[in-house]
Design a protein around this motif. Structure first.
Motif, mmCIF file in Angstrom:
data_model
loop_
_atom_site.group_PDB
_atom_site.id
_atom_site.type_symbol
_atom_site.label_atom_id
_atom_site.label_comp_id
_atom_site.label_asym_id
_atom_site.label_seq_id
_atom_site.Cartn_x
_atom_site.Cartn_y
_atom_site.Cartn_z
ATOM 1 N N MET A 186 -19.506 -37.927 9.429
ATOM 2 C CA MET A 186 -19.129 -38.733 10.596
ATOM 3 C C MET A 186 -17.955 -38.169 11.391
ATOM 4 S SD MET A 186 -21.177 -41.397 10.648
ATOM 5 C CE MET A 186 -20.302 -42.663 11.575
ATOM 6 N N ALA A 187 -17.249 -37.199 10.813
ATOM 7 C CA ALA A 187 -16.055 -36.598 11.435
ATOM 8 C C ALA A 187 -14.941 -37.617 11.638
ATOM 9 C CB ALA A 187 -16.406 -35.919 12.764
ATOM 10 N N ARG A 188 -14.953 -38.665 10.855
ATOM 11 C CA ARG A 188 -13.889 -39.671 10.894
ATOM 12 C C ARG A 188 -13.846 -40.405 9.557
ATOM 13 N NH1 ARG A 188 -16.075 -44.798 11.649
ATOM 14 N NH2 ARG A 188 -18.193 -44.846 12.513
ATOM 15 N N SER A 189 -12.767 -41.153 9.364
ATOM 16 C CA SER A 189 -12.578 -41.914 8.142
ATOM 17 C C SER A 189 -13.175 -43.309 8.288
ATOM 18 C CB SER A 189 -11.080 -42.020 7.832
ATOM 19 O OG SER A 189 -10.817 -43.018 6.873
ATOM 20 N N PHE A 190 -13.506 -43.937 7.152
ATOM 21 C CA PHE A 190 -13.920 -45.342 7.206
ATOM 22 C C PHE A 190 -12.742 -46.274 6.881
ATOM 23 C CE2 PHE A 190 -15.217 -43.977 2.838
ATOM 24 C CZ PHE A 190 -14.411 -44.824 2.084
ATOM 25 N N ARG A 191 -11.585 -45.689 6.569
ATOM 26 C CA ARG A 191 -10.441 -46.511 6.172
ATOM 27 C C ARG A 191 -9.401 -46.656 7.269
ATOM 28 N NH1 ARG A 191 -8.858 -43.626 0.572
ATOM 29 N NH2 ARG A 191 -7.508 -45.433 0.201
ATOM 30 N N THR A 192 -9.346 -45.695 8.197
ATOM 31 C CA THR A 192 -8.338 -45.736 9.252
ATOM 32 C C THR A 192 -8.839 -44.967 10.471
ATOM 33 O OG1 THR A 192 -6.080 -45.065 9.864
ATOM 34 C CG2 THR A 192 -7.215 -43.733 8.225
ATOM 35 N N PRO A 193 -8.511 -45.438 11.688
ATOM 36 C CA PRO A 193 -8.875 -44.672 12.886
ATOM 37 C C PRO A 193 -7.908 -43.515 13.144
ATOM 38 C CG PRO A 193 -7.753 -46.695 13.512
ATOM 39 C CD PRO A 193 -7.923 -46.753 12.018
ATOM 40 N N ARG A 194 -6.792 -43.491 12.434
ATOM 41 C CA ARG A 194 -5.774 -42.464 12.632
ATOM 42 C C ARG A 194 -6.000 -41.293 11.681
ATOM 43 N NH1 ARG A 194 -1.303 -44.826 10.649
ATOM 44 N NH2 ARG A 194 0.050 -43.193 11.506
ATOM 45 N N LEU A 195 -5.629 -40.106 12.140
ATOM 46 C CA LEU A 195 -5.807 -38.917 11.317
ATOM 47 C C LEU A 195 -4.660 -38.714 10.336
ATOM 48 C CD1 LEU A 195 -7.494 -36.366 10.738
ATOM 49 C CD2 LEU A 195 -6.104 -35.184 12.456
ATOM 50 N N SER A 196 -3.454 -39.007 10.755
ATOM 51 C CA SER A 196 -2.274 -38.666 9.950
ATOM 52 C C SER A 196 -2.310 -39.214 8.519
ATOM 53 C CB SER A 196 -0.989 -39.131 10.656
ATOM 54 O OG SER A 196 -1.020 -40.517 10.924
ATOM 55 N N PRO A 197 -2.835 -40.423 8.260
ATOM 56 C CA PRO A 197 -2.837 -40.891 6.864
ATOM 57 C C PRO A 197 -3.742 -40.096 5.933
ATOM 58 C CG PRO A 197 -3.072 -42.735 8.393
ATOM 59 C CD PRO A 197 -3.273 -41.479 9.177
ATOM 60 N N ASP A 253 -2.768 -31.904 15.719
ATOM 61 C CA ASP A 253 -2.579 -31.683 17.155
ATOM 62 C C ASP A 253 -3.777 -32.142 17.981
ATOM 63 O OD1 ASP A 253 -4.480 -29.780 16.608
ATOM 64 O OD2 ASP A 253 -3.231 -28.051 17.089
ATOM 65 N N GLY A 254 -4.759 -32.802 17.308
ATOM 66 C CA GLY A 254 -5.897 -33.375 18.019
ATOM 67 C C GLY A 254 -7.137 -32.513 18.040
ATOM 68 N N GLN A 255 -7.063 -31.308 17.542
ATOM 69 C CA GLN A 255 -8.231 -30.425 17.555
ATOM 70 C C GLN A 255 -9.236 -30.842 16.481
ATOM 71 O OE1 GLN A 255 -7.287 -26.274 17.391
ATOM 72 N NE2 GLN A 255 -5.893 -26.333 19.136
ATOM 73 N N ARG A 256 -10.495 -30.703 16.829
ATOM 74 C CA ARG A 256 -11.574 -31.026 15.897
ATOM 75 C C ARG A 256 -12.622 -29.924 15.958
ATOM 76 N NH1 ARG A 256 -14.590 -36.440 17.060
ATOM 77 N NH2 ARG A 256 -15.414 -35.228 18.808
ATOM 78 N N MET A 257 -13.074 -29.494 14.795
ATOM 79 C CA MET A 257 -14.103 -28.456 14.738
ATOM 80 C C MET A 257 -15.204 -28.899 13.780
ATOM 81 S SD MET A 257 -13.750 -24.376 13.913
ATOM 82 C CE MET A 257 -13.099 -24.674 12.266
ATOM 83 N N GLU A 262 -3.047 -34.440 4.000
ATOM 84 C CA GLU A 262 -2.086 -34.347 2.896
ATOM 85 C C GLU A 262 -0.677 -34.068 3.416
ATOM 86 O OE1 GLU A 262 -1.761 -32.141 -1.466
ATOM 87 O OE2 GLU A 262 -2.789 -31.135 0.191
ATOM 88 N N HIS A 263 0.299 -34.665 2.772
ATOM 89 C CA HIS A 263 1.696 -34.514 3.170
ATOM 90 C C HIS A 263 2.093 -33.035 3.244
ATOM 91 C CE1 HIS A 263 5.846 -35.620 3.698
ATOM 92 N NE2 HIS A 263 6.226 -34.933 2.619
ATOM 93 N N ASP A 264 2.842 -32.698 4.305
ATOM 94 C CA ASP A 264 3.325 -31.337 4.547
ATOM 95 C C ASP A 264 2.223 -30.368 4.960
ATOM 96 O OD1 ASP A 264 5.968 -31.962 4.095
ATOM 97 O OD2 ASP A 264 5.908 -31.420 1.965
ATOM 98 N N HIS A 265 1.066 -30.886 5.377
ATOM 99 C CA HIS A 265 0.006 -30.039 5.914
ATOM 100 C C HIS A 265 -0.386 -30.551 7.299
ATOM 101 C CE1 HIS A 265 -0.203 -28.850 1.684
ATOM 102 N NE2 HIS A 265 -0.788 -27.744 2.107
ATOM 103 N N GLN A 266 -1.035 -29.704 8.068
ATOM 104 C CA GLN A 266 -1.323 -30.016 9.459
ATOM 105 C C GLN A 266 -2.790 -30.313 9.741
ATOM 106 O OE1 GLN A 266 1.158 -30.424 11.738
ATOM 107 N NE2 GLN A 266 2.440 -30.116 9.914
ATOM 108 N N ALA A 267 -3.661 -30.034 8.763
ATOM 109 C CA ALA A 267 -5.093 -30.215 9.023
ATOM 110 C C ALA A 267 -5.821 -30.574 7.733
ATOM 111 C CB ALA A 267 -5.696 -28.951 9.631
ATOM 112 N N VAL A 268 -6.977 -31.155 7.917
ATOM 113 C CA VAL A 268 -7.853 -31.507 6.797
ATOM 114 C C VAL A 268 -9.214 -30.863 7.054
ATOM 115 C CG1 VAL A 268 -8.521 -33.667 7.912
ATOM 116 C CG2 VAL A 268 -8.863 -33.403 5.465
#
Length: 362
Positions: A48-59, A88-92, A62-68
């Protein structure tokens, strides 16, 4: 196609994980906070390219990393897919190494049925959740529905804009809205006719003794066509600046023993009924997959025993096992999971601790 391999990178408390999965039952156990639900969330994220738990990416990063990043390999065909999102909002999104612009290609390739706390209020919650549920089901069995819904949504937005402006152009958008709205309703109605029968069968097995009736409410009175309804509502719609009736106001009404489910059922029964609705949607999707040329759904089942009463959870587990689809189910205790899903054939079990997964040899 089932998910053969799942690779997860910097997803919540999972730094690096790679799991070889069974095409059948996969059981994952561990303490709360160990990473069980994060695994299901990662699998959902892949499709789905998104979470089912939160609409936000930051949660979820992982802490101290910039991407998942989550990658997967599908069985039966040499198909690989991956989704990466950064702070930074990028999605691939990629399938077989090629960039994918339309997320619907991911969802058709790896559809999922999520069954957990996030979906337990399907019956008792607000109608927008049931509309999303309905549209999701239609999308997977009705080719072309995505484009129809997109056109309807565009027309609805334009009509609401001219309503606020009190423009005479509202009549033009009335006709366009009807053009697409009637197609939305037609496809929903056709889908729901099939869905009702499947839901009845599932409820009979999971909730014997309950007389369950499910109705599709299209969003405006049955005795009027949509255009005449929009014309009749125009004055009120202009006062409010929004379209009061139409397919965007549709709902699914559930009655148990002749009464509204929310007043007739206990909290546990409402949860069970919601899971029955999800099971029925997955079954219909699984049955019609050949006709629409897409994969069967993967069932993501989060802590079944804590969500449903013993008898209900046992019946749900038995149906999932008999269905022959891929299941990833979580729980706290390994023995409880084994009781629900006896390990046989290609079934696998994993233990998770602090985001690290180990396969358990039986």
């Amino acid at each position: 196609m089932s998910l053969k391999r799942l690779s997860i990178h910097h997803f919540r408390n999972i730094t690096e994980a790679s799991l070889e999965l069974s095409p059948g039952i996969n059981l994952v156990y561990g303490h709360n906070g160990s990473g069980k639900t994060s695994l299901l969330e990662a699998a959902y994220f892949l499709g789905m390219a998104r979470s089912f738990r939160t609409p936000r990416l930051s949660p979820i990063v992982e802490h101290d990393h910039q991407a998942v990043t989550v990658r997967g390999e599908l069985a039966d065909q040499p198909v690989s897919m991956g989704v990466s999102r950064s702070n930074d909002g990028q999605r691939m999104c990629r399938i077989n190494g090629e960039d994918v612009g339309e997320l619907s290609r991911l969802t058709r390739l790896m559809p999922t049925v999520l069954m957990g706390p996030e979906t337990s209020n399907l019956v008792s919650g607000p109608p927008d959740g049931r509309r999303r549920f309905l549209n999701w089901g239609v999308f997977h069995v009705e080719r072309g529905f995505e484009a129809i819904w997109r056109n309807f949504s565009r027309c609805l937005k334009q009509r609401n804009q001219v309503l606020k402006q009190r423009s005479t152009a509202v009549e033009v958008w009335d006709k366009e809205l009807c053009r697409w709205g009637e197609q939305v309703d037609h496809r929903r109605s056709r889908y729901f006719y099939e869905y009702q029968g499947v839901l009845t069968d599932v409820c009979r097995l999971v909730m014997p003794g309950f007389r369950i009736d499910c109705s599709y409410l299209r969003g405006w009175p049955e005795d009027r066509d949509l255009l005449s309804q929009l014309e009749a509502d125009q004055s009120r719609d202009q006062d409010r600046g929004q379209t009061h009736r139409g397919p965007h106001r549709a709902d699914i009404q559930v009655r148990v023993n002749g009464q509204h489910a929310s007043t007739e059922c206990s909290r546990g029964e409402l949860k069970t009924l919601a899971w029955c609705m999800l099971m029925a949607q997955g079954k219909l999707q699984q049955d019609q997959q050949v006709d629409v040329g897409q994969s069967p759904p993967i069932y993501l089942v989060d802590d079944l025993l804590s969500e449903l009463d013993g008898d209900f959870s046992g019946r749900i587990a038995r149906l999932l096992t008999e269905r022959g689809a891929q299941v990833i189910a979580t729980g706290i205790e390994s023995e409880q999971l084994r009781t629900l899903f006896p390990l046989r054939g290609e079934s696998l079990m994993f233990h998770v601790k602090q985001g690290a997964f180990d396969r358990v040899n039986e």
